[in-house]
Design an enzyme around this catalytic site. Sequence first.
Site, PDB file in Angstrom:
ATOM      1  N   ASP A  36      32.761  73.543  76.218  1.00 32.88           N
ATOM      2  CA  ASP A  36      31.908  74.531  75.181  1.00 32.88           C
ATOM      3  C   ASP A  36      32.413  74.113  73.728  1.00 32.88           C
ATOM      4  OD1 ASP A  36      34.660  75.236  75.603  1.00 32.88           O
ATOM      5  OD2 ASP A  36      34.230  77.442  75.750  1.00 32.88           O
ATOM      6  N   HIS A 239      32.705  46.132  64.880  1.00 31.00           N
ATOM      7  CA  HIS A 239      32.902  47.369  64.934  1.00 31.00           C
ATOM      8  C   HIS A 239      33.867  47.849  65.568  1.00 31.00           C
ATOM      9  CE1 HIS A 239      28.148  47.479  63.878  1.00 31.00           C
ATOM     10  NE2 HIS A 239      28.842  47.347  63.000  1.00 31.00           N
ATOM     11  N   ASP A 256      37.466  49.023  56.939  1.00 30.82           N
ATOM     12  CA  ASP A 256      36.167  49.385  56.578  1.00 30.82           C
ATOM     13  C   ASP A 256      36.010  50.930  56.624  1.00 30.82           C
ATOM     14  OD1 ASP A 256      33.464  49.813  56.475  1.00 30.82           O
ATOM     15  OD2 ASP A 256      32.741  48.076  57.701  1.00 30.82           O
ATOM     16  N   ASP A 267      30.720  52.931  51.166  1.00 33.64           N
ATOM     17  CA  ASP A 267      31.051  51.967  52.476  1.00 33.64           C
ATOM     18  C   ASP A 267      31.809  50.780  51.948  1.00 33.64           C
ATOM     19  OD1 ASP A 267      30.993  50.350  54.745  1.00 33.64           O
ATOM     20  OD2 ASP A 267      28.697  50.135  54.721  1.00 33.64           O
ATOM     21  N   HIS A 346      26.933  38.311  60.593  1.00 31.27           N
ATOM     22  CA  HIS A 346      26.226  39.694  60.387  1.00 31.27           C
ATOM     23  C   HIS A 346      25.599  39.226  59.000  1.00 31.27           C
ATOM     24  CE1 HIS A 346      29.372  40.787  57.414  1.00 31.27           C
ATOM     25  NE2 HIS A 346      30.189  40.864  58.495  1.00 31.27           N
ATOM     26  N   HIS A 350      22.876  46.204  53.566  1.00 35.24           N
ATOM     27  CA  HIS A 350      22.201  47.028  54.203  1.00 35.24           C
ATOM     28  C   HIS A 350      21.814  48.126  52.792  1.00 35.24           C
ATOM     29  CE1 HIS A 350      25.546  49.654  54.670  1.00 35.24           C
ATOM     30  NE2 HIS A 350      26.251  48.608  55.246  1.00 35.24           N
ATOM     31  N   HIS A 357      23.925  53.381  56.728  1.00 34.52           N
ATOM     32  CA  HIS A 357      22.807  52.380  56.819  1.00 34.52           C
ATOM     33  C   HIS A 357      21.429  53.220  56.659  1.00 34.52           C
ATOM     34  CE1 HIS A 357      25.240  49.968  59.894  1.00 34.52           C
ATOM     35  NE2 HIS A 357      25.747  49.878  58.795  1.00 34.52           N
ATOM     36  N   GLU A 380      28.437  42.691  51.565  1.00 37.60           N
ATOM     37  CA  GLU A 380      29.620  42.394  52.603  1.00 37.60           C
ATOM     38  C   GLU A 380      29.500  41.281  53.287  1.00 37.60           C
ATOM     39  OE1 GLU A 380      29.389  45.274  55.854  1.00 37.60           O
ATOM     40  OE2 GLU A 380      27.673  46.058  54.993  1.00 37.60           O
ATOM     41  N   TYR A 384      35.080  35.426  60.408  1.00 41.57           N
ATOM     42  CA  TYR A 384      35.943  35.846  61.375  1.00 41.57           C
ATOM     43  C   TYR A 384      36.337  34.656  62.265  1.00 41.57           C
ATOM     44  CZ  TYR A 384      33.295  39.929  59.273  1.00 41.57           C
ATOM     45  OH  TYR A 384      32.795  40.953  58.375  1.00 41.57           O
ATOM     46  N   ARG A 401      36.647  40.735  55.579  1.00 44.55           N
ATOM     47  CA  ARG A 401      35.473  41.244  54.870  1.00 44.55           C
ATOM     48  C   ARG A 401      35.619  41.970  53.613  1.00 44.55           C
ATOM     49  NH1 ARG A 401      33.530  43.488  58.989  1.00 44.55           N
ATOM     50  NH2 ARG A 401      33.653  45.714  58.783  1.00 44.55           N
ATOM     51  N   GLU A 403      33.657  44.156  51.011  1.00 43.06           N
ATOM     52  CA  GLU A 403      32.408  45.014  50.846  1.00 43.06           C
ATOM     53  C   GLU A 403      32.391  45.930  49.839  1.00 43.06           C
ATOM     54  OE1 GLU A 403      31.641  47.804  54.287  1.00 43.06           O
ATOM     55  OE2 GLU A 403      29.398  47.708  53.851  1.00 43.06           O
TER      56      GLU A 403
HETATM   57  N1  GLY Z   1      30.596  50.279  58.036  1.00 41.06           N
HETATM   58  C1  GLY Z   1      29.564  49.806  58.646  1.00 41.06           C
HETATM   59  C2  GLY Z   1      28.989  48.597  57.866  1.00 41.06           C
HETATM   60  O1  GLY Z   1      29.799  48.092  56.854  1.00 41.06           O
HETATM   61  O2  GLY Z   1      27.743  48.216  57.979  1.00 41.06           O
HETATM   62 MN    MN Z   2      28.062  48.165  55.388  1.00 45.02          MN
HETATM   63 MN    MN Z   3      31.417  48.973  56.014  1.00 45.10          MN
END
Ligand code: GLY
Ligand code: MN
Ligand code: MN
Length: 434
Positions: A36, A239, A256, A267, A346, A350, A357, A380, A384, A401, A403
Amino acid sequence: MNPALHARHRKQLMRMVGTGGIVILPASPQHIRNRDVEYPYRPDSDFMYLTGFPEPEAVVVLVPGRDKGEYILFCRDRDEEQEIWHGRRYGPEGALKYFAADDAFPIDDIDDILPGLMEHTERVYYTIGRDALFDKRVMGWVNTLRSQSRSGAHVPYEFVSLDFLLHDMRLYKSRDEVKLMKKAAQISCEAHKRAMRYCRPGVFEYQLDAEILHEFQKNGAGWAYPSIVGGGANACILHYRENNEALRDGELVLIDAGAEYDGYAADITRTFPVNGRFTEAQKEIVELTLEANLEAIKQVKPGNHWNDPHDTAVKVLTKGMVELGLLKGKVPQLIKDMAYKQYYMHRTGHWLGRDVHDVGDYKVDEQWRLLEPGMALTIEPGMYMGHTERKAKRWWDIGVRIEDDVVVTRDGCEVLTDGVPKSPSDIEALMNAR
Ligand code: GLY
Ligand code: MN
Ligand code: MN
């Protein structure tokens, strides 16, 4: 709450819809976490964009040109007992008073009222397929009208996807929206700095996560997405969510994390050494990623297309990979063969806004979209290296990374996230300041 902002969004949408149209948008449903216990409620971004109304079980209806009011909100009625147990409700009176609705009704009356609101319209702006139960109700209201058509009721004859209009609108951020994004970015920068200062060997990933969250909540924000805190090889899991390992001397940690402030997201990713000093190999990879980040940001300007920053990042990274001996061959051919993908798998960014996103098409008529003032996006690039015998040992477990969040301006772009260092020397200075 920002009533003027939401009012402008409704007005703009209604101008596009025009008379003869009706917009129907339900707030997203609540979800059970376990037994619940519910997940904290966060209405979906489309609903918040138009209303700012924070409660579940609500529906916004817009009828441009309706004499008795164009903006109608259905919401839960006041209920003394429910409110003692579960918290205050605005009720229809509150919807009129605080959310500038022209008309407001209890949600339980919607089946009686909605067919009447639809009756004099021709086009229904509603996105089918998001909420099967609600889809059924919308069809039910249309059928109610159909059954009355012999007594003269007029049935709308066209369904139009609301997403199409709304998501294109959301792609262009107004000055007030950018202000909120700047606030989200500023809080996020402070959070990243806090984690950098706190970090040392032996600290757990979740402890850095807690530092980040502390800074968000202290400033009236929450997270825009669950933070990723990955030490060593964990940084190479794009992720990574466990955040449950100890951080080791000599390794890097990738964070991140971005705040959501008044409905708008930041982000940010930064990568720094657990012990405050980069090794030579780590520095080489961070500096290459940084060059890709800075060169890609230079490509964010009106007239360039969506893919230009990505193309630039790929060029910089591929050239650097060859120089570091990570790839062998000619840069143009390696790019053609996408050889860089073994280290950079990647894309470079975005859209960013209410959703991390964010909504908005990346292509128009099969072509990459041109960047225009007000569009917000992330840049970003990353590298890796994982942990394999295919590479020299000095590269093992390096995941990087960098970003940033940027908004396209009239003559270039504004970086919202430069309040937190990203170069090796600036990061080391911050981490070692007494
Ligand atoms: N935090 C998700 C991305 O960087 O797209
Ligand atoms: Mn991002
Ligand atoms: Mn990110």
